[in-house]
Design a protein around this motif. Structure first.
Motif, PDB file in Angstrom:
ATOM      1  N   UNK A 177       1.029  -1.383   0.055  1.00  0.00           N
ATOM      2  CA  UNK A 177       0.153  -0.293   0.019  1.00  0.00           C
ATOM      3  C   UNK A 177       1.092   1.035   0.259  1.00  0.00           C
ATOM      4  N   UNK A 178       1.939   1.501   0.885  1.00  0.00           N
ATOM      5  CA  UNK A 178       2.739   2.293   0.325  1.00  0.00           C
ATOM      6  C   UNK A 178       3.071   2.817  -0.671  1.00  0.00           C
ATOM      7  N   UNK A 179       3.622   1.874  -1.531  1.00  0.00           N
ATOM      8  CA  UNK A 179       3.551   1.943  -2.871  1.00  0.00           C
ATOM      9  C   UNK A 179       2.620   2.460  -3.744  1.00  0.00           C
ATOM     10  N   UNK A 180       2.271   1.790  -3.540  1.00  0.00           N
ATOM     11  CA  UNK A 180       0.589   2.191  -4.318  1.00  0.00           C
ATOM     12  C   UNK A 180       0.062   3.653  -4.145  1.00  0.00           C
ATOM     13  N   UNK A 181       0.303   3.998  -2.801  1.00  0.00           N
ATOM     14  CA  UNK A 181      -0.032   5.584  -2.474  1.00  0.00           C
ATOM     15  C   UNK A 181       1.278   6.459  -2.894  1.00  0.00           C
ATOM     16  N   UNK A 182       2.199   5.691  -3.190  1.00  0.00           N
ATOM     17  CA  UNK A 182       3.200   6.547  -3.872  1.00  0.00           C
ATOM     18  C   UNK A 182       2.672   7.349  -5.430  1.00  0.00           C
ATOM     19  N   UNK A 183       2.185   5.996  -5.868  1.00  0.00           N
ATOM     20  CA  UNK A 183       2.358   5.971  -7.490  1.00  0.00           C
ATOM     21  C   UNK A 183       0.873   6.575  -7.645  1.00  0.00           C
ATOM     22  N   UNK A 184       0.125   7.241  -6.768  1.00  0.00           N
ATOM     23  CA  UNK A 184      -1.149   8.017  -7.040  1.00  0.00           C
ATOM     24  C   UNK A 184      -0.354   9.416  -7.247  1.00  0.00           C
ATOM     25  N   UNK A 185       1.057   9.414  -6.047  1.00  0.00           N
ATOM     26  CA  UNK A 185       1.096  10.785  -5.912  1.00  0.00           C
ATOM     27  C   UNK A 185       2.213  11.675  -7.213  1.00  0.00           C
TER      28      UNK A 185
END
Length: 234
Positions: free
Chosen positions: A82-90
């Motif tokens: 989820x960390x990296x998925x949140x970053x992908x949204x950024x």
């Protein structure tokens, strides 16, 4: 030096992103904050002040967007995936929302990105993932390996947001036309990280400048020295 606070609504993030903008004309430079820094950090620590001449002369316009590091890499309460998925949204906010607006506003095909410390990661990751949108990348004491945030978890999303990994196989022709500076120093805790990234770029024949400064620490005085120098290369 003209300064303006704006709120940029991101559909990808589902919220407003605060951003300070310095200057009203000139080449667009997106300047990322450090580890848990906010949109005002680069102003508070006088990194923007070090570039005052370039802003007042109308040579550059500096955009300081907020980060979401507390929701992504530095959030210890969610699964690493989820960390990296949140970053992908950024990343999508930057590439699909912010940068197109800057291109249209400043009538430039590409922008410059820069950042100190973890902001250097953001600058490098964005530039290397989107070389069609970036002309210049200035990393100041950046680090380029986010596996330490992932607690051993690794997937395709991690790979494509970990420059030390994906750049070994990158083949976008625009990378060879980008102006890249990896700034560091003899006493920088990220010296080895910059040397390693430099070796990867060198092995691929990607022109860049590994700028190793003498006997300075991983701190704001070093970055205030570097930033105006790098802006002079635009």
């Amino acid at each position: 030096m003209q300064e303006k606070l704006i709120q940029f609504y991101s559909h990808h993030l589902g919220r407003d992103i605060d951003m300070l903008v310095f200057g009203d004309r000139g080449y667009p430079v997106v300047l990322f904050p450090t580890t848990m820094g906010r949109y005002y950090e680069n102003k508070d620590f006088k990194l923007v002040e070090s570039a005052r001449w370039f802003v007042e002369q109308g040579l550059v316009q500096i955009y300081c967007p907020d980060s979401i590091n507390s929701d992504s890499w530095y959030n210890r309460n969610i699964h690493p995936a989820h960390k990296v998925k949140n970053h992908i949204q950024y990343d999508r906010f930057l590439s699909e929302e912010l940068v197109p607006q800057l291109q249209m506003k400043t009538r430039t095909h590409k922008i410059a990105v820069a950042g100190p410390s973890f902001g250097g990661y953001h600058a490098a990751n964005f530039a290397f993932r989107h070389p069609d949108q970036v002309s210049h990348m200035f990393s100041m004491s950046g680090a380029f390996d986010i596996k330490t945030f992932m607690d051993g978890y690794y997937d395709q999303d991690t790979y494509f947001n970990n420059p030390i990994d994906f750049m070994q196989n990158a083949n976008d022709p625009a990378l060879w036309g980008m102006k890249i500076v990896l700034g560091t120093s003899d006493w920088d805790i990220c010296l080895d990280a910059n040397r390693k990234m430099s070796e990867i770029l060198k092995s691929k024949g990607i022109d860049h400048w590994l700028d190793v400064r003498g006997w300075q620490k991983h701190d704001w005085p070093l970055w205030r020295e570097m930033f105006p120098h790098y802006l002079s290369l635009l």
